[in-house]
Design a protein around this motif. Structure first.
Motif, PDB file in Angstrom:
ATOM      1  N   ILE A 179      -7.165  59.177 -45.783  1.00  9.84           N
ATOM      2  CA  ILE A 179      -6.999  60.697 -47.286  1.00  9.84           C
ATOM      3  C   ILE A 179      -5.849  60.838 -47.827  1.00  9.84           C
ATOM      4  CG2 ILE A 179      -8.085  62.625 -48.658  1.00  9.84           C
ATOM      5  CD1 ILE A 179     -10.202  60.431 -47.758  1.00  9.84           C
ATOM      6  N   ALA A 180      -5.208  60.533 -47.224  1.00 14.53           N
ATOM      7  CA  ALA A 180      -3.745  61.691 -48.220  1.00 14.53           C
ATOM      8  C   ALA A 180      -2.612  60.692 -48.793  1.00 14.53           C
ATOM      9  CB  ALA A 180      -2.702  61.928 -46.150  1.00 14.53           C
ATOM     10  N   ALA A 181      -3.091  59.648 -47.625  1.00 17.90           N
ATOM     11  CA  ALA A 181      -2.377  58.171 -48.818  1.00 17.90           C
ATOM     12  C   ALA A 181      -2.949  58.712 -49.918  1.00 17.90           C
ATOM     13  CB  ALA A 181      -2.273  57.078 -47.931  1.00 17.90           C
ATOM     14  N   THR A 182      -4.219  58.927 -50.605  1.00 16.98           N
ATOM     15  CA  THR A 182      -4.602  58.095 -51.621  1.00 16.98           C
ATOM     16  C   THR A 182      -4.438  60.299 -52.704  1.00 16.98           C
ATOM     17  OG1 THR A 182      -6.516  59.198 -51.008  1.00 16.98           O
ATOM     18  CG2 THR A 182      -5.957  56.582 -50.673  1.00 16.98           C
ATOM     19  N   SER A 183      -3.661  60.406 -52.619  1.00 17.17           N
ATOM     20  CA  SER A 183      -3.789  62.264 -53.189  1.00 17.17           C
ATOM     21  C   SER A 183      -3.067  62.130 -54.432  1.00 17.17           C
ATOM     22  CB  SER A 183      -3.249  62.966 -51.948  1.00 17.17           C
ATOM     23  OG  SER A 183      -1.354  62.721 -51.956  1.00 17.17           O
ATOM     24  N   ALA A 184      -2.753  60.839 -55.037  1.00 16.32           N
ATOM     25  CA  ALA A 184      -1.644  60.987 -55.896  1.00 16.32           C
ATOM     26  C   ALA A 184      -2.945  59.854 -57.048  1.00 16.32           C
ATOM     27  CB  ALA A 184      -0.982  59.558 -56.237  1.00 16.32           C
ATOM     28  N   LEU A 185      -3.945  60.280 -56.445  1.00 10.47           N
ATOM     29  CA  LEU A 185      -5.339  59.993 -57.169  1.00 10.47           C
ATOM     30  C   LEU A 185      -6.261  60.312 -57.920  1.00 10.47           C
ATOM     31  CD1 LEU A 185      -6.705  56.664 -54.933  1.00 10.47           C
ATOM     32  CD2 LEU A 185      -5.040  56.545 -57.609  1.00 10.47           C
ATOM     33  N   PRO A 186      -6.655  60.597 -58.540  1.00  9.91           N
ATOM     34  CA  PRO A 186      -7.520  61.812 -59.871  1.00  9.91           C
ATOM     35  C   PRO A 186      -8.522  62.298 -58.415  1.00  9.91           C
ATOM     36  CG  PRO A 186      -7.706  59.996 -61.080  1.00  9.91           C
ATOM     37  CD  PRO A 186      -6.656  59.954 -59.869  1.00  9.91           C
ATOM     38  N   GLU A 245      -6.590  58.979 -38.524  1.00  8.07           N
ATOM     39  CA  GLU A 245      -6.892  57.890 -39.182  1.00  8.07           C
ATOM     40  C   GLU A 245      -7.152  57.933 -40.578  1.00  8.07           C
ATOM     41  OE1 GLU A 245      -9.169  52.888 -39.204  1.00  8.07           O
ATOM     42  OE2 GLU A 245      -7.897  53.356 -37.243  1.00  8.07           O
ATOM     43  N   LEU A 246      -8.264  58.662 -40.592  1.00  4.49           N
ATOM     44  CA  LEU A 246      -9.311  58.906 -41.938  1.00  4.49           C
ATOM     45  C   LEU A 246      -7.772  59.261 -42.832  1.00  4.49           C
ATOM     46  CD1 LEU A 246     -11.448  58.309 -43.607  1.00  4.49           C
ATOM     47  CD2 LEU A 246     -12.690  59.962 -42.884  1.00  4.49           C
ATOM     48  N   ALA A 247      -7.690  60.646 -41.976  1.00  2.00           N
ATOM     49  CA  ALA A 247      -6.396  61.505 -42.391  1.00  2.00           C
ATOM     50  C   ALA A 247      -5.513  61.091 -43.109  1.00  2.00           C
ATOM     51  CB  ALA A 247      -6.545  63.101 -41.494  1.00  2.00           C
ATOM     52  N   SER A 248      -4.626  60.410 -42.085  1.00  2.00           N
ATOM     53  CA  SER A 248      -3.840  59.385 -42.740  1.00  2.00           C
ATOM     54  C   SER A 248      -4.144  58.815 -44.013  1.00  2.00           C
ATOM     55  CB  SER A 248      -3.547  58.101 -42.218  1.00  2.00           C
ATOM     56  OG  SER A 248      -2.672  58.907 -40.759  1.00  2.00           O
ATOM     57  N   ARG A 262     -18.274  65.786 -46.261  1.00  2.00           N
ATOM     58  CA  ARG A 262     -18.127  64.986 -47.094  1.00  2.00           C
ATOM     59  C   ARG A 262     -17.013  65.655 -47.687  1.00  2.00           C
ATOM     60  NH1 ARG A 262     -20.953  61.489 -51.426  1.00  2.00           N
ATOM     61  NH2 ARG A 262     -19.562  61.419 -52.857  1.00  2.00           N
ATOM     62  N   THR A 263     -15.526  65.121 -48.103  1.00  2.00           N
ATOM     63  CA  THR A 263     -14.255  66.343 -48.414  1.00  2.00           C
ATOM     64  C   THR A 263     -13.633  65.291 -49.444  1.00  2.00           C
ATOM     65  OG1 THR A 263     -13.211  65.858 -46.565  1.00  2.00           O
ATOM     66  CG2 THR A 263     -14.789  67.401 -47.056  1.00  2.00           C
ATOM     67  N   PRO A 264     -12.771  66.036 -50.482  1.00  2.00           N
ATOM     68  CA  PRO A 264     -12.006  64.616 -51.139  1.00  2.00           C
ATOM     69  C   PRO A 264     -10.841  64.668 -51.249  1.00  2.00           C
ATOM     70  CG  PRO A 264     -13.298  67.070 -52.628  1.00  2.00           C
ATOM     71  CD  PRO A 264     -13.191  66.968 -51.029  1.00  2.00           C
ATOM     72  N   ASP A 265     -10.470  65.789 -49.921  1.00  2.00           N
ATOM     73  CA  ASP A 265      -8.957  66.128 -49.369  1.00  2.00           C
ATOM     74  C   ASP A 265      -9.242  65.801 -47.534  1.00  2.00           C
ATOM     75  OD1 ASP A 265     -10.111  68.384 -48.670  1.00  2.00           O
ATOM     76  OD2 ASP A 265      -9.000  69.009 -50.807  1.00  2.00           O
ATOM     77  N   THR A 266      -8.036  66.275 -46.905  1.00  2.00           N
ATOM     78  CA  THR A 266      -7.877  66.262 -45.880  1.00  2.00           C
ATOM     79  C   THR A 266      -8.915  67.218 -45.003  1.00  2.00           C
ATOM     80  OG1 THR A 266      -5.941  67.134 -45.861  1.00  2.00           O
ATOM     81  CG2 THR A 266      -6.176  64.999 -45.825  1.00  2.00           C
ATOM     82  N   GLY A 267      -9.423  68.648 -45.777  1.00  2.00           N
ATOM     83  CA  GLY A 267     -10.642  69.227 -44.890  1.00  2.00           C
ATOM     84  C   GLY A 267     -11.375  68.365 -44.583  1.00  2.00           C
TER      85      GLY A 267
END
Length: 167
Positions: A74-81, A69-72, A43-48
């Protein structure tokens, strides 16, 4: 598919019971069950999570496609808190028609409500003109929300007439 259904029960029955089902009912050995549980614990808040999955030492084309696919997503939501979107690999949505990333959402201070919005990717659920129509679906647990928030006074109706509605 059966392993996914079992992993989807982690929150309900816990890791020990899931491990027991994986070994006793599905027939996994201890090492294989431990790898599945390790995957589900990521469980990570980023692509880690990509490196964590790779560290498990499992290689499979479907797994690689899913991780990409999941990395894409998560990367697309990186601007969120940070922390508002998590890659949580135990969420499985044990329904057979999902073919890609699945999601669940909760209200942070009301986790006991469970998932209030969930869904995912499916490639073969609908078809038309002889062709599969891929899509992403969502369901909102509308019935869970009014009781909690109206009952607690957190929200109040804006109209006296309770029959006003929009669908």
């Amino acid at each position: 598919a059966e392993v996914v259904r079992v992993l989807d029960k982690l929150d309900k029955i816990g890791p020990a019971a899931v491990r027991e089902v994986l070994c006793d009912q599905i027939g996994m050995d201890d090492a294989e069950a431990d790898r599945w549980l390790s995957l589900a614990a990521i469980r990570t808040p980023d692509t880690g999570f990509v490196d964590e999955v790779a560290a498990l030492g499992v290689t499979d084309d479907l797994l690689a496609r899913g991780v990409d696919e999941l990395a894409s997503v998560i990367a697309a939501t990186s601007a969120l808190p940070l922390g508002s979107v998590l890659a949580d690999l135990h969420i499985a949505r044990g329904l057979d028609y999902y073919t890609g990333t699945v999601y669940e959402s909760t209200i942070e201070s009301h986790a006991d409500l469970g998932s209030i919005c969930s869904g995912g990717r499916y490639d073969d659920l609908a078809s038309g003109d002889g062709h599969a129509l891929p899509g992403v679906g969502v369901s909102v647990g509308v019935s869970r929300l009014p009781g909690r928030f109206l009952g607690s006074g957190a929200i109040r109706p804006s109209r006296a007439a309770r029959t006003c509605g929009l669908v």
